[in-house]
Design a protein around this motif. Structure first.
Motif, PDB file in Angstrom:
ATOM      1  N   ALA A   1       0.830  -1.206   0.000  1.00 16.86           N
ATOM      2  CA  ALA A   1       0.000   0.000   0.000  1.00 16.86           C
ATOM      3  C   ALA A   1       0.866   1.258   0.000  1.00 16.86           C
ATOM      4  CB  ALA A   1      -0.926  -0.002   1.208  1.00 16.86           C
ATOM      5  N   ILE A   2       1.900   1.284   0.827  1.00 12.13           N
ATOM      6  CA  ILE A   2       2.763   2.461   0.900  1.00 12.13           C
ATOM      7  C   ILE A   2       3.529   2.639  -0.400  1.00 12.13           C
ATOM      8  CG2 ILE A   2       4.728   3.500   2.079  1.00 12.13           C
ATOM      9  CD1 ILE A   2       2.188   3.566   3.731  1.00 12.13           C
ATOM     10  N   ARG A   3       4.024   1.531  -0.958  1.00 11.71           N
ATOM     11  CA  ARG A   3       4.776   1.635  -2.211  1.00 11.71           C
ATOM     12  C   ARG A   3       3.880   2.071  -3.371  1.00 11.71           C
ATOM     13  NH1 ARG A   3       8.959  -3.508  -1.626  1.00 11.71           N
ATOM     14  NH2 ARG A   3      10.544  -2.337  -0.484  1.00 11.71           N
ATOM     15  N   ARG A   4       2.606   1.760  -3.298  1.00 14.73           N
ATOM     16  CA  ARG A   4       1.693   2.203  -4.357  1.00 14.73           C
ATOM     17  C   ARG A   4       1.201   3.624  -4.142  1.00 14.73           C
ATOM     18  NH1 ARG A   4      -2.032  -3.103  -6.017  1.00 14.73           N
ATOM     19  NH2 ARG A   4      -0.275  -4.505  -6.416  1.00 14.73           N
ATOM     20  N   GLY A   5       1.624   4.244  -3.041  1.00 18.86           N
ATOM     21  CA  GLY A   5       1.351   5.661  -2.862  1.00 18.86           C
ATOM     22  C   GLY A   5       0.491   6.050  -1.692  1.00 18.86           C
ATOM     23  N   ALA A   6       0.072   5.098  -0.836  1.00 12.15           N
ATOM     24  CA  ALA A   6      -0.740   5.448   0.333  1.00 12.15           C
ATOM     25  C   ALA A   6       0.077   6.296   1.297  1.00 12.15           C
ATOM     26  CB  ALA A   6      -1.235   4.192   1.027  1.00 12.15           C
ATOM     27  N   LEU A   7      -0.584   7.254   1.909  1.00 12.35           N
ATOM     28  CA  LEU A   7       0.091   8.131   2.860  1.00 12.35           C
ATOM     29  C   LEU A   7       0.212   7.482   4.234  1.00 12.35           C
ATOM     30  CD1 LEU A   7       1.150  11.113   3.232  1.00 12.35           C
ATOM     31  CD2 LEU A   7      -1.081  11.586   4.230  1.00 12.35           C
ATOM     32  N   ASP A   8      -0.816   6.716   4.638  1.00 17.62           N
ATOM     33  CA  ASP A   8      -0.829   6.099   5.961  1.00 17.62           C
ATOM     34  C   ASP A   8      -1.635   4.813   5.878  1.00 17.62           C
ATOM     35  OD1 ASP A   8      -0.343   5.704   8.642  1.00 17.62           O
ATOM     36  OD2 ASP A   8      -1.183   7.613   9.292  1.00 17.62           O
TER      37      ASP A   8
ATOM     38  N   MET B   1      -8.271  10.867  13.310  1.00 15.36           N
ATOM     39  CA  MET B   1      -8.097  12.296  13.097  1.00 15.36           C
ATOM     40  C   MET B   1      -6.623  12.648  12.869  1.00 15.36           C
ATOM     41  SD  MET B   1     -11.133  12.955  12.979  1.00 15.36           S
ATOM     42  CE  MET B   1     -10.676  14.557  12.324  1.00 15.36           C
ATOM     43  N   GLU B   2      -5.713  11.964  13.547  1.00 10.92           N
ATOM     44  CA  GLU B   2      -4.290  12.189  13.311  1.00 10.92           C
ATOM     45  C   GLU B   2      -3.954  11.929  11.846  1.00 10.92           C
ATOM     46  OE1 GLU B   2      -2.103   9.652  15.852  1.00 10.92           O
ATOM     47  OE2 GLU B   2      -2.471  10.811  17.674  1.00 10.92           O
ATOM     48  N   ALA B   3      -4.453  10.785  11.335  1.00  9.92           N
ATOM     49  CA  ALA B   3      -4.145  10.403   9.950  1.00  9.92           C
ATOM     50  C   ALA B   3      -4.769  11.372   8.955  1.00  9.92           C
ATOM     51  CB  ALA B   3      -4.630   8.975   9.690  1.00  9.92           C
ATOM     52  N   VAL B   4      -6.013  11.755   9.199  1.00  7.92           N
ATOM     53  CA  VAL B   4      -6.712  12.642   8.271  1.00  7.92           C
ATOM     54  C   VAL B   4      -6.087  14.037   8.274  1.00  7.92           C
ATOM     55  CG1 VAL B   4      -8.898  13.831   7.849  1.00  7.92           C
ATOM     56  CG2 VAL B   4      -8.878  11.382   8.320  1.00  7.92           C
ATOM     57  N   GLU B   5      -5.721  14.537   9.444  1.00  7.50           N
ATOM     58  CA  GLU B   5      -5.107  15.861   9.509  1.00  7.50           C
ATOM     59  C   GLU B   5      -3.757  15.879   8.803  1.00  7.50           C
ATOM     60  OE1 GLU B   5      -5.126  16.628  13.673  1.00  7.50           O
ATOM     61  OE2 GLU B   5      -7.313  16.742  13.764  1.00  7.50           O
ATOM     62  N   ALA B   6      -2.969  14.808   8.977  1.00  7.84           N
ATOM     63  CA  ALA B   6      -1.689  14.722   8.265  1.00  7.84           C
ATOM     64  C   ALA B   6      -1.922  14.636   6.762  1.00  7.84           C
ATOM     65  CB  ALA B   6      -0.895  13.505   8.744  1.00  7.84           C
ATOM     66  N   ALA B   7      -2.966  13.904   6.363  1.00 10.97           N
ATOM     67  CA  ALA B   7      -3.289  13.775   4.939  1.00 10.97           C
ATOM     68  C   ALA B   7      -3.694  15.114   4.343  1.00 10.97           C
ATOM     69  CB  ALA B   7      -4.398  12.742   4.747  1.00 10.97           C
TER      70      ALA B   7
ATOM     71  N   ALA C   1       9.049  11.469  -1.312  1.00 13.68           N
ATOM     72  CA  ALA C   1       8.996  10.851   0.016  1.00 13.68           C
ATOM     73  C   ALA C   1       8.366  11.779   1.037  1.00 13.68           C
ATOM     74  CB  ALA C   1      10.395  10.445   0.464  1.00 13.68           C
ATOM     75  N   ALA C   2       8.546  13.093   0.868  1.00 10.95           N
ATOM     76  CA  ALA C   2       8.023  14.055   1.838  1.00 10.95           C
ATOM     77  C   ALA C   2       6.501  14.044   1.880  1.00 10.95           C
ATOM     78  CB  ALA C   2       8.538  15.454   1.510  1.00 10.95           C
ATOM     79  N   ARG C   3       5.853  13.652   0.796  1.00 10.95           N
ATOM     80  CA  ARG C   3       4.394  13.636   0.755  1.00 10.95           C
ATOM     81  C   ARG C   3       3.804  12.506   1.590  1.00 10.95           C
ATOM     82  NH1 ARG C   3       1.757  11.962  -3.061  1.00 10.95           N
ATOM     83  NH2 ARG C   3      -0.126  12.901  -2.270  1.00 10.95           N
ATOM     84  N   SER C   4       4.591  11.494   1.842  1.00 11.76           N
ATOM     85  CA  SER C   4       4.095  10.270   2.460  1.00 11.76           C
ATOM     86  C   SER C   4       4.471  10.200   3.937  1.00 11.76           C
ATOM     87  CB  SER C   4       4.671   9.066   1.715  1.00 11.76           C
ATOM     88  OG  SER C   4       4.395   7.867   2.385  1.00 11.76           O
ATOM     89  N   MET C   5       3.810   9.263   4.624  1.00 12.02           N
ATOM     90  CA  MET C   5       4.199   8.927   5.989  1.00 12.02           C
ATOM     91  C   MET C   5       5.077   7.678   6.005  1.00 12.02           C
ATOM     92  SD  MET C   5       3.166  10.686   8.675  1.00 12.02           S
ATOM     93  CE  MET C   5       2.815   9.477   9.961  1.00 12.02           C
ATOM     94  N   ALA C   6       5.401   7.151   4.831  1.00 15.02           N
ATOM     95  CA  ALA C   6       6.129   5.889   4.743  1.00 15.02           C
ATOM     96  C   ALA C   6       7.527   6.003   5.342  1.00 15.02           C
ATOM     97  CB  ALA C   6       6.248   5.454   3.282  1.00 15.02           C
TER      98      ALA C   6
END
Length: 458
Positions: free
Chosen positions: A100-107, A119-125, A164-169
């Motif tokens: 999922a992360i390699r295909r582009g998921a943020l979290d 809410m933590e995940a959505v706010e970071a997104a 990489a900066a766009r992601s949480m990976a």
């Protein structure tokens, strides 16, 4: 299929979840926080809603009745790459997480998802989406701060850092000593949605094993002899920001299971504490030895490797950045001349030819040190070839580890004996200079110091 008309101002979040009760819970949490949502129960409905609405954040269940959520993830990001997608799964699977992360998921969230975690995940997104929606700004096209160089290898690094900066990976940055691994980690942090949070560095190779657990997780007063007061560890200090584990390939085996549990749970349990505390941080790491190689050599657990390196970033050695040596040298000369109160303004062609020809086993750090030494020891407006260290006129082997060729016959020796012979040969070549020997061998100086200490106690 009955689809809603576009909202006047547009929804903030698309929720794709096939279980109606879960959709109701998520929508309630999100709307209470002020988000406007639109939801779908199938992949087909979700894809159509994504086309209709200018969505910037998607909350995506991976188990959908008509299609694998991972495949839908790819379609969404192909349509609008700047979208932030947070995936939700019924159980934690290392393979699914990595995919999922390699295909582009943020979290990646695992059910049941608490309101605070959601809410933590959505706010970071949302923060990441806001940054991604400014791809054509002058700031986005400008060179990364603190980096010097326009060579093709460095442009690849810049592109990788921005992605990489766009992601949480989790990102692992590999490269020889002196190539700028910490600089790259700091750039990822500063370009990320966590830029306002702390950036905490822990040098895993420089801290003795008996202190490393306390440095990472903290301790309470009386947890061990010498623990005179409570102390926060690096993981708690990095809460809300980024934790950078430098030299992670050298992490002591006894601490690896604890680090793995922390990465899986997000819970910090300080030494001597009765309860654990959840933290919200991103993990970046660095290693002179590629982590896959560390796994192959038995130095790193394979399951820990998959947690640390979802995204890899390779920093090029200076010898592969030939055209960058000139601007680097000129920048360092101007900087150190100002610091030391010297009048240097230029480098002669003969001196620049030597700088370009030298293989720089210590990479950018070694170049910086050479220019600093010249400005300290000499005066004038021109940096001449005569001012440069003599070894620049007769460089050592350019390939890290090239000194192995000078080691006597190694047949019949064990792997540990070969390693010791190679290290001793490198130290002999460099007259006992550990920093130079480490650069020659492509390892960190802390690795050699630990080896030398262990041999003294044999």
């Amino acid at each position: 299929m009955n689809l809603p008309l576009p909202m006047p101002d547009g929804p903030d979040i698309l929720l794709v979840e096939d279980t109606a009760s879960m959709r109701t819970i998520y929508e309630s949490h999100l709307r209470r926080a002020g988000y406007r949502t639109v939801s779908a129960g199938t992949a087909a409905e979700g894809l159509e809603m994504f086309r209709v609405h200018p969505i910037s954040v998607v909350l995506l269940d991976l188990m959908l009745p008509d299609r694998d959520g991972l495949d839908l993830l790819v379609d969404l990001l192909q349509m609008r790459p700047e979208t932030s997608v947070v995936v939700v799964a019924a159980e934690r699977s290392t393979d699914r997480t990595v995919t999922a992360i390699r295909r582009g998921a943020l979290d990646y969230l695992v059910k049941p998802v608490t309101e605070s975690r959601l809410m933590e995940a959505v706010e970071a997104a949302r923060r990441a989406a806001n940054l991604a929606h400014r791809p054509h700004s002058a700031a986005a096209r400008a060179p990364l701060p603190d980096f010097i160089g326009q060579s093709a290898p460095m442009h690849e690094v810049y592109d990788r850092i921005r992605a990489a900066a766009r992601s949480m990976a989790p990102v692992c940055i590999c490269g020889e000593s002196g190539t700028g691994k910490e600089l790259a980690a700091l750039a990822i942090h500063r370009l990320s949605a966590r830029a306002q949070g702390p950036f905490i560095t822990l040098d895993c190779g420089a801290i003795p094993p008996d202190r490393l657990e306390s440095e990472l997780f903290g301790h309470r007063r009386g947890a061990f002899v010498g623990a005179l007061s409570d102390r926060l560890g690096a993981a708690e200090l990095a809460d809300g920001g980024t934790l950078f584990l430098d030299g992670v390939g050298e992490l002591h085996p006894t601490l690896q299971p604890r680090l793995l549990r922390f990465l899986q749970s997000g819970l910090v349990h300080p030494l001597g504490a009765e309860a654990a505390r959840r933290v919200n941080l991103r993990i970046l790491s660095a290693s002179t030895l590629p982590l896959a190689e560390a796994v192959r050599m038995g130095q790193l657990r394979e399951d820990l490797f998959y947690r640390l390196q979802v995204v890899g970033l390779q920093m090029p050695p200076l010898r592969r950045r030939g055209e960058d040596i000139v601007p680097l040298a000129e920048t360092f000369l101007a900087r150190f001349a100002a610091i030391e109160g010297r009048s240097f303004t230029r480098i002669t062609p003969e001196a620049m030819a030597l700088l370009r020809a030298y293989p720089w086993p210590g990479n950018v750090r070694e170049l910086s040190n050479v220019l600093r030494a010249v400005t300290v020891l000499h005066e004038g407006e021109e940096l001449t070839a005569a001012m440069l260290p003599p070894e620049l006129a007769s460089p050592a082997p350019s390939r890290p580890g090239a000194g192995l060729a000078t080691v006597p016959d190694l047949s019949g020796l064990t792997l540990a004996e070969v390693e010791r012979a190679a290290i001793e040969a490198a130290l002999t070549r460099h007259e006992g200079a550990v920093q130079k020997a480490a650069a020659d061998l492509g390892v960190s100086p802390s690795t050699l110091y630990r080896k030398l200490e262990s041999w003294r106690t044999d």
